[in-house]
Design a protein around this motif. Structure first.
Motif, PDB file in Angstrom:
ATOM      1  N   VAL A 157     -32.503  41.622  -9.411  1.00  0.00           N
ATOM      2  CA  VAL A 157     -31.484  41.821  -8.381  1.00  0.00           C
ATOM      3  C   VAL A 157     -31.970  42.916  -7.435  1.00  0.00           C
ATOM      4  CG1 VAL A 157     -29.104  42.483  -7.888  1.00  0.00           C
ATOM      5  CG2 VAL A 157     -29.621  41.129  -9.934  1.00  0.00           C
ATOM      6  N   THR A 158     -31.934  42.637  -6.137  1.00  0.00           N
ATOM      7  CA  THR A 158     -32.308  43.606  -5.114  1.00  0.00           C
ATOM      8  C   THR A 158     -31.124  43.876  -4.211  1.00  0.00           C
ATOM      9  OG1 THR A 158     -34.619  42.868  -5.104  1.00  0.00           O
ATOM     10  CG2 THR A 158     -33.859  44.100  -3.186  1.00  0.00           C
ATOM     11  N   LEU A 159     -30.783  45.142  -4.031  1.00  0.00           N
ATOM     12  CA  LEU A 159     -29.748  45.577  -3.094  1.00  0.00           C
ATOM     13  C   LEU A 159     -30.426  46.121  -1.847  1.00  0.00           C
ATOM     14  CD1 LEU A 159     -27.243  47.496  -5.400  1.00  0.00           C
ATOM     15  CD2 LEU A 159     -26.607  45.666  -3.847  1.00  0.00           C
ATOM     16  N   LEU A 160     -30.004  45.658  -0.680  1.00  0.00           N
ATOM     17  CA  LEU A 160     -30.611  46.092   0.585  1.00  0.00           C
ATOM     18  C   LEU A 160     -29.520  46.581   1.519  1.00  0.00           C
ATOM     19  CD1 LEU A 160     -33.283  46.076   2.356  1.00  0.00           C
ATOM     20  CD2 LEU A 160     -32.441  43.895   3.248  1.00  0.00           C
ATOM     21  N   ASP A 161     -29.730  47.756   2.123  1.00  0.00           N
ATOM     22  CA  ASP A 161     -28.725  48.304   3.035  1.00  0.00           C
ATOM     23  C   ASP A 161     -29.403  49.225   4.049  1.00  0.00           C
ATOM     24  OD1 ASP A 161     -26.451  49.801   4.174  1.00  0.00           O
ATOM     25  OD2 ASP A 161     -25.311  48.921   2.530  1.00  0.00           O
ATOM     26  N   ILE A 166     -26.239  54.727  -1.071  1.00  0.00           N
ATOM     27  CA  ILE A 166     -25.291  53.717  -1.525  1.00  0.00           C
ATOM     28  C   ILE A 166     -23.863  54.216  -1.341  1.00  0.00           C
ATOM     29  CG2 ILE A 166     -26.929  52.798  -3.216  1.00  0.00           C
ATOM     30  CD1 ILE A 166     -25.357  54.309  -5.391  1.00  0.00           C
ATOM     31  N   LEU A 167     -22.919  53.287  -1.283  1.00  0.00           N
ATOM     32  CA  LEU A 167     -21.488  53.589  -1.339  1.00  0.00           C
ATOM     33  C   LEU A 167     -21.040  54.545  -0.233  1.00  0.00           C
ATOM     34  CD1 LEU A 167     -18.973  52.923  -3.046  1.00  0.00           C
ATOM     35  CD2 LEU A 167     -19.374  55.046  -4.293  1.00  0.00           C
ATOM     36  N   GLY A 168     -20.653  53.979   0.897  1.00  0.00           N
ATOM     37  CA  GLY A 168     -20.142  54.808   1.983  1.00  0.00           C
ATOM     38  C   GLY A 168     -18.834  55.481   1.618  1.00  0.00           C
ATOM     39  N   GLU A 185     -31.180  51.740 -14.682  1.00  0.00           N
ATOM     40  CA  GLU A 185     -31.210  51.281 -16.074  1.00  0.00           C
ATOM     41  C   GLU A 185     -31.035  49.766 -16.169  1.00  0.00           C
ATOM     42  OE1 GLU A 185     -28.323  53.356 -18.364  1.00  0.00           O
ATOM     43  OE2 GLU A 185     -29.577  55.143 -18.634  1.00  0.00           O
ATOM     44  N   LEU A 186     -30.255  49.205 -15.254  1.00  0.00           N
ATOM     45  CA  LEU A 186     -30.023  47.761 -15.251  1.00  0.00           C
ATOM     46  C   LEU A 186     -31.191  47.004 -14.626  1.00  0.00           C
ATOM     47  CD1 LEU A 186     -26.268  47.716 -14.157  1.00  0.00           C
ATOM     48  CD2 LEU A 186     -27.166  47.251 -16.447  1.00  0.00           C
ATOM     49  N   GLY A 187     -32.128  47.736 -14.047  1.00  0.00           N
ATOM     50  CA  GLY A 187     -33.267  47.087 -13.411  1.00  0.00           C
ATOM     51  C   GLY A 187     -32.999  46.618 -11.997  1.00  0.00           C
ATOM     52  N   VAL A 188     -31.915  47.098 -11.377  1.00  0.00           N
ATOM     53  CA  VAL A 188     -31.585  46.709 -10.010  1.00  0.00           C
ATOM     54  C   VAL A 188     -32.434  47.527  -9.041  1.00  0.00           C
ATOM     55  CG1 VAL A 188     -29.768  46.637  -8.257  1.00  0.00           C
ATOM     56  CG2 VAL A 188     -29.239  46.073 -10.643  1.00  0.00           C
ATOM     57  N   GLU A 189     -33.130  46.852  -8.142  1.00  0.00           N
ATOM     58  CA  GLU A 189     -33.917  47.541  -7.117  1.00  0.00           C
ATOM     59  C   GLU A 189     -33.025  47.827  -5.917  1.00  0.00           C
ATOM     60  OE1 GLU A 189     -38.106  47.111  -4.639  1.00  0.00           O
ATOM     61  OE2 GLU A 189     -37.137  45.319  -5.437  1.00  0.00           O
ATOM     62  N   VAL A 190     -33.027  49.057  -5.449  1.00  0.00           N
ATOM     63  CA  VAL A 190     -32.204  49.458  -4.317  1.00  0.00           C
ATOM     64  C   VAL A 190     -33.132  49.852  -3.165  1.00  0.00           C
ATOM     65  CG1 VAL A 190     -30.428  51.027  -3.483  1.00  0.00           C
ATOM     66  CG2 VAL A 190     -30.385  50.264  -5.870  1.00  0.00           C
ATOM     67  N   ILE A 191     -33.006  49.154  -2.043  1.00  0.00           N
ATOM     68  CA  ILE A 191     -33.810  49.432  -0.843  1.00  0.00           C
ATOM     69  C   ILE A 191     -32.851  49.894   0.243  1.00  0.00           C
ATOM     70  CG2 ILE A 191     -35.413  48.505   0.861  1.00  0.00           C
ATOM     71  CD1 ILE A 191     -36.140  46.327  -1.163  1.00  0.00           C
ATOM     72  N   THR A 211     -38.445  33.520   1.680  1.00  0.00           N
ATOM     73  CA  THR A 211     -39.101  34.803   1.921  1.00  0.00           C
ATOM     74  C   THR A 211     -38.523  35.383   3.196  1.00  0.00           C
ATOM     75  OG1 THR A 211     -41.149  34.056   0.877  1.00  0.00           O
ATOM     76  CG2 THR A 211     -41.295  35.978   2.326  1.00  0.00           C
ATOM     77  N   THR A 212     -38.163  36.655   3.151  1.00  0.00           N
ATOM     78  CA  THR A 212     -37.613  37.318   4.320  1.00  0.00           C
ATOM     79  C   THR A 212     -38.288  38.675   4.487  1.00  0.00           C
ATOM     80  OG1 THR A 212     -35.530  37.942   5.417  1.00  0.00           O
ATOM     81  CG2 THR A 212     -35.716  38.437   3.055  1.00  0.00           C
ATOM     82  N   VAL A 213     -38.130  39.260   5.663  1.00  0.00           N
ATOM     83  CA  VAL A 213     -38.833  40.498   5.994  1.00  0.00           C
ATOM     84  C   VAL A 213     -37.829  41.526   6.498  1.00  0.00           C
ATOM     85  CG1 VAL A 213     -40.672  41.557   7.375  1.00  0.00           C
ATOM     86  CG2 VAL A 213     -40.894  39.178   6.611  1.00  0.00           C
ATOM     87  N   THR A 214     -37.954  42.756   6.015  1.00  0.00           N
ATOM     88  CA  THR A 214     -37.094  43.841   6.481  1.00  0.00           C
ATOM     89  C   THR A 214     -37.594  44.376   7.811  1.00  0.00           C
ATOM     90  OG1 THR A 214     -38.317  45.634   5.439  1.00  0.00           O
ATOM     91  CG2 THR A 214     -36.698  44.476   4.067  1.00  0.00           C
TER      92      THR A 214
END
Length: 361
Positions: A157-161, A166-168, A185-191, A211-214
């Motif tokens: 799982v990847t979170l992108l913002d 995180i969390l406004g 710990e859950l293995g979630v990648e945060v970008i 496939t997408t690009v930031t």
């Protein structure tokens, strides 16, 4: 008895109607055939046992009043025009149409059977995906990441913002630190600090490897994605005299008594109002208490009107049934165990089921 018409049968609208059912002729105007417990919508996506629990029939909510399955298309201070062309009169109007939000946090299906089918279909797509991309690292994105990893441990799982954290909102930095720790710990990648150059080529919730690009040039591969941002207040049905209180962003300006600006007998509750409250079921319930008390006072002609005072930022954010973090100024930051006790296992559904005359799960 006076006629109170509540536009919207969500958290705030049903609470106002329930509180006034003994003193007024109450009508809820709501296009859905069932109340949707959106608090548990993300678990309803990942856990099939929860999908049916999200929808409460309205038939046991009110003893005297009625729930009219209609859409309000034009509302002024004393008349409501419905999609069918019918018009109904009101002595008091309560605006409680809430907000729209991308699926699965909310669904725009008005038929509960169709909504359930959509959750089941999306779960099947999600279950077959190895890599999940969530756009938005606010409360919805974090909670959905927690639900996915709880249902399918080890899932990528990847979170992108584009935000820098995180969390406004005005939450304590220790809360964000605790959430980041659990996500790791859950293995979630945060970008953070970058968004996508363009939306993925597939539809949100559709199983289709892409496939997408930031904007920063990073390549991300995923099999499915969900949009976890984009709240929009639903207030486009207001007639001219009421629309003067509608801001450019769709939120409604209200007085401290939660009356629509410039109106004596039109109130607004929940996600619609332009107050400093969070857009939560709890806030909608607090609004409903104030509005119901004020309408009772105006009907009886006695007592002072109550004012709503937004409280400080507080949150209980589960990351699956056994994880998450909470914060309030009184308690400070609470970790996974305390958050699971507060909200994790049952997502606080029992009091709402009781309110609708339903047996506990």
């Amino acid at each position: 008895m006076v006629d109170v018409v509540v536009i919207g049968g969500g958290f705030g609208g049903t609470a106002v109607a329930k509180a006034l059912d003994d003193i007024a002729d109450v009508t809820i105007v709501e296009p859905r055939d069932a109340f949707v417990y959106n608090v548990a919508a993300l678990r309803g996506l990942t856990d099939p046992a929860w999908t049916d629990r999200l929808f409460f029939p309205y038939d046991k909510l009110l003893r005297r009043g009625r729930v009219l399955r209609e859409r309000a298309v034009r509302v002024d201070a004393s008349k409501i025009e419905l999609g069918s062309g019918e018009r109904i009169d009101a002595d008091f109007v309560v605006l409680a149409t809430g907000s729209a939000y991308p699926f699965p946090a909310k669904t725009d299906d008005e038929d509960s059977a169709a909504a359930k089918a959509r959750f089941h279909a999306a779960r099947a797509e999600l279950a077959a995906a190895e890599r999940v991309l969530l756009l938005g690292a606010g409360a919805v994105g974090l909670e959905l990441a927690g639900e996915i990893t709880a249902a399918w441990p080890g899932r990528s799982v990847t979170l992108l913002d584009p935000a820098q954290d995180i969390l406004g909102g005005g939450f304590h930095p220790d809360l964000r630190a605790e959430l980041r720790r659990q996500l790791a710990e859950l293995g979630v990648e945060v970008i953070l600090g970058t968004g996508l150059r363009a939306d993925p080529p597939s539809r949100a919730g559709e199983l289709a490897t892409f496939t997408t690009v930031t904007r920063s040039g990073r390549t991300i591969e995923a099999d499915i994605w969900f949009r976890c941002f984009g709240v929009r207040p639903v207030s486009d049905y207001l007639a001219a005299e009421l629309s003067e209180a509608r801001r450019a962003d769709g939120y409604l300006e209200v007085t401290p008594e939660l009356r629509l600006r410039g109106q004596d007998r039109v109130f607004a509750v929940g996600d619609l109002v332009a107050t400093a409250d969070g857009k939560t079921a709890k806030a909608a319930g607090l609004h409903a208490e104030v509005v119901a008390a004020n309408i009772r006072a105006l009907i009886g002609g006695v007592g002072e009107l109550r004012e709503h005072r937004p409280g400080p930022d507080a949150i209980a954010l589960p990351l699956g049934p056994g994880g998450g973090a909470s914060y309030s100024p009184e308690a400070g930051v609470l970790g996974a165990e305390a958050t699971a006790r507060l909200k994790g296992a049952d997502l606080r559904i029992t009091p709402y089921r009781e309110m609708f005359g339903l047996a506990p799960q």
